[in-house]
Design a protein around this motif. Sequence first.
Motif, PDB file in Angstrom:
ATOM      1  N   LYS A   1       0.505   3.809   2.793  1.00  0.00           N
ATOM      2  CA  LYS A   1       1.082   3.330   4.057  1.00  0.00           C
ATOM      3  C   LYS A   1       2.608   3.360   3.985  1.00  0.00           C
ATOM      4  O   LYS A   1       3.292   3.623   4.978  1.00  0.00           O
ATOM      5  N   ALA A   2       3.123   3.075   2.784  1.00  0.00           N
ATOM      6  CA  ALA A   2       4.579   3.072   2.616  1.00  0.00           C
ATOM      7  C   ALA A   2       5.162   4.451   2.882  1.00  0.00           C
ATOM      8  O   ALA A   2       6.288   4.585   3.342  1.00  0.00           O
ATOM      9  N   ARG A   3       4.387   5.484   2.587  1.00  0.00           N
ATOM     10  CA  ARG A   3       4.888   6.861   2.775  1.00  0.00           C
ATOM     11  C   ARG A   3       4.842   7.303   4.226  1.00  0.00           C
ATOM     12  O   ARG A   3       5.526   8.248   4.622  1.00  0.00           O
ATOM     13  N   GLU A   4       4.028   6.595   5.045  1.00  0.00           N
ATOM     14  CA  GLU A   4       3.802   7.055   6.428  1.00  0.00           C
ATOM     15  C   GLU A   4       5.087   7.196   7.221  1.00  0.00           C
ATOM     16  O   GLU A   4       5.275   8.143   7.961  1.00  0.00           O
TER      17      GLU A   4
ATOM     18  N   LYS B   1       0.839  -1.202   0.000  1.00  0.00           N
ATOM     19  CA  LYS B   1       0.000   0.000   0.000  1.00  0.00           C
ATOM     20  C   LYS B   1       0.877   1.256   0.000  1.00  0.00           C
ATOM     21  O   LYS B   1       1.587   1.534   0.975  1.00  0.00           O
TER      22      LYS B   1
END
Lengths: 360, 71
Positions: free
Chosen positions: B58-61, B55
């Motif tokens: 989510k990976a950027r979070e 996702k």
Amino acid sequence: MKYIDEYRSKTLAKNILNQINLISYQPVNLMEVCGTHTVSIFRNGLRKILPLHINLISGPGCPVCVTPVRYIDEIIAFSRKKEFIVTTFGDMLRVPGSTSSLEKEKAKGADIRMVYSPLDALKIAQNNPEKKIIFAGVGFETTIPTIASTILKADKEKIKNFFVLSMGKLIPPAMKSLLESKEIKINGFLCPGHVSTIIGSKPYQSIASQYHVPCVISGFEPVDILQSIYLLLQQLKNNQAEVIIQYSRAVKPEGNEIALSKMKEVFITVDSDWRGIGNIPQSGLEINDNFFRFNARALESDIEIEETLEFKNCRCGEVLKGIITPLQCPLFKKICTPENPLGACMVSSEGSCSAYYKYN
Amino acid sequence: MCLAIPGMVKKIFNDNTAEIEIGGIIKKASLDLAPQVSVGDYVLLHAGFVLEVIKEEKAREIFQAWKGNLD
């Protein structure tokens, strides 16, 4: 590569490490349950950059390492009969059984084939209808759905010469067993990322609440692991014990429901022996009655399994439970080496002994 | 053994399989465990199966969470 390189950023890693240094002042034992984490921690030198009072303990999360001698003897017994072709993931080839290994049997002429996927074993079955194909079904929750899915495919395509010798194992019961044994103090768990891709975060809730041990489901790159350690330390500082998903790009709280339903369709939960640890209740998976025709154990009257001989001086069990490090085993690097492994922890590339040998 | 590798979905076939590109190498994989993938998605590949779609948001979070500390 995308989703790998950015999680190896030195700037970000340094930044998280600074934050770790700010909140960490007490000795803590944090267990990385998964062998893939162990290798990543070593490969990236994380132990060396963390404060000395953060003790990372390697856990039992290497499926090859925890597969008991008796199982290796079972699969070897199949390989000794001409009517069978044994198929296996590569890691299993060199694991010592009582008196032999699959590698040694292959050298003697047994038809043993390394596969990348259980689907490859199924193809071998389709291409060799005169033979019975045995797949060594070793793995944790990450791998078990791939085996379940392959059995369902074999069933759908009415393939009658494909069999699985199941040795699937479940991680949460092993974590509970370690806590129950009280042989080692564990202050927090780095939970396995790809096992959790399948099972989600819920199975760890009871570990966090009953034993008051924080759990963080971690990715595998250095930035992932450092952030997960930070999240554990933060919880410990605040006296919290919750389950946090750090690896949220690949793990949902509910897990992969399709994979879980396929596992449930094909397998039942059973008590299971873990090499060096002993029997853990409800920690293994066996093929259920509906798919019994794919169970290699139904064919065991055709083979002779030798008497189990455990190598008594091997301390893999204590290594797997985190009680000792490989450096404390008198055989490590002296008699037991990757070229001549005596214990399973030295065989698998994800075994603690192998990782210590290669990187420490 | 629980290693799963990220790769990008290049093609999807009618038999519920897909071609996944991993660092320039193309691997064929089953979509039986994750049928919801689309071409261009990044996925986790393990033992010949796609386990999950990665996702992006989510990976950027993680980068957003630490952004303040990086500035």
